[in-house]
Design an enzyme around this catalytic site. Sequence first.
Site, PDB file in Angstrom:
ATOM      1  CG  PHE A   1      -1.744   1.260   1.372  1.00 47.59           C
ATOM      2  CD1 PHE A   1      -3.112   1.209   1.148  1.00 47.59           C
ATOM      3  CD2 PHE A   1      -1.183   2.481   1.727  1.00 47.59           C
ATOM      4  CE1 PHE A   1      -3.905   2.351   1.270  1.00 47.59           C
ATOM      5  CE2 PHE A   1      -1.962   3.633   1.850  1.00 47.59           C
ATOM      6  CZ  PHE A   1      -3.318   3.564   1.614  1.00 47.59           C
ATOM      7  CD  GLU A   2       4.922   2.266  -3.039  1.00 45.49           C
ATOM      8  OE1 GLU A   2       5.721   2.452  -2.100  1.00 45.49           O
ATOM      9  OE2 GLU A   2       5.294   1.938  -4.176  1.00 45.49           O
ATOM     10  CB  ILE A   3      -0.751   7.176  -2.030  1.00 40.43           C
ATOM     11  CG1 ILE A   3      -1.859   6.143  -1.792  1.00 40.43           C
ATOM     12  CG2 ILE A   3      -1.251   8.294  -2.939  1.00 40.43           C
ATOM     13  CD1 ILE A   3      -3.049   6.675  -1.020  1.00 40.43           C
TER      14      ILE A   3
END
Length: 533
Positions: A391-393
């Site tokens: 999970f990364e933005i």
Amino acid sequence: MGFLEAALSKVFGRSQEGIPVHEKSPKLLATPSRSSVFKFSRASTDASSTSSSSSSSSLSSSSTFWRSPAPSRWSPRRYLPIKARNAISKRQIAVIVCLCLGLIVWSVPPPRPWRQRVIHINIPQPISNPYQVLRPIAHIPKKHPVDPDQWLEDNSNNMHAVKSNSGLVNLVSSFGHVNTRPRAALISLVRNSELEGIVQSMQQLEYHWNRNYHYPWIFFNDEEFNDEFKTATRNLTSANCYYEVVPKEHWSLPDWIDEGRFMNSLEYLGAIGVGKGWMISYRHMCRWNSGFFYKHPRLRDYDWYWRVEPDVHFFCDIDYDVFRFMRDNNMKYGFNMNILDDARSFPSLWSRTRSFINAYPELVHPEADLDWLLDPHNSGDYNNCQFFSNFEIGDLNFFRGEANEKYFDWLDKGGGFFYERFGDAPIHTLSVAMFVPKNEIWFFRDIGYQHDINRHCPPHSAQRCSCEPTPIDENFYRLVPLESPQKKPDDTCIRQFLGGHWLEKKEGWNQQGERLFGGDGYHGYQYSGLEDH
């Protein structure tokens, strides 16, 4: 003579009849020129021709004595050829000289001391809430200091949601102002065989968020997607979907890698129990996610990405535009979990990182904070904490920058992706920590998420989340096998990142004492993350 002819005659020194103006000027006639004096002398001589020769001679010599020429004035015409002297008047020469001087003044740059000096003034940032990192003083002052908490208060309740995927709707807001929608996409590296898993991930993220924002999906694969995959995924979203193939040079063994040594590494890491240490495709995947995904031609038109894996869960309704939040608040990287990884996967990563810092110290950001990643009780080595990159933005332009590119190339040439099992999670973590100020990294505590055994659920969110709240340390060392001999840091990764009161311990608590009684040594904190604040 008309007005135009009179104006031209004054500029160029000639009348309508072609007679020089200065010969008609009363002012000029009051001071005889050399030619007028000569004419006057000839007229006097002819009139007195009847006089005696002696008196005529005497008068002539006397008048010649008194008739001295007019004093000569300096004129640039004397330096011109005779033809040019007769064609150009003094006024014309003056106009030309003035134009030349003006051209010189306009073209020559001012001296350095005259130039405007830019003065940078540091403006202290306000204290953030408990879920937000402490903010150092910004280098570049802003008219209004960035306040993510205030932004969330002002822009929640799906304020920036769009009703359709229409380009007109995306460009013009309901208030009639230009809507600068971020150039962003949801990206996923997935295979045809993982269709069921990506369907689950898409269904939940679309339901909880993207059905209101319609950001496009971009799928990557090391081979062509089949029609079944394309049809199934397109039916899950009203947003555009794109299907791309990873270039061969980004998914193959580089020329500088010793294939025999690589095969030995696969066998050794698999034998000692390193997760997926024996998988060739996993090495390519880690390498691509570390330094190639942002180079793909499909992403050239985008500035932001949200990485989505197959078989993950999203538990909470998200009522704001996360990409707009990242952009408006000058964030470069957003994460959801901060946990330990198996140190046996990358034994040389920190030594190679230190050698990179020594080779390129100018690339490290002056506000970089590496302290939370170093263990003072273990010779200051890397404590193996990492942002869980499933999970990364993030900001694609950060990854495209010189510092991150050089860092990746440095590690890639060393062979760590194949001789060891370098992962994209620790590499992204170290890169962000070295090249990004800490106040430009955001902890998405409010987004409930699960990947395999790691699960995160925010507290006090029962009205919008379908999960049981988890303490802030929930996933600290779940990825570290029991057989791993690595030394764990004194504090959990997320607490070291947040700092402040999150590191405060209960009075009388002792870590060694807890371990003597069978505990793991991480239950002495005053705050678990589930309290009311």
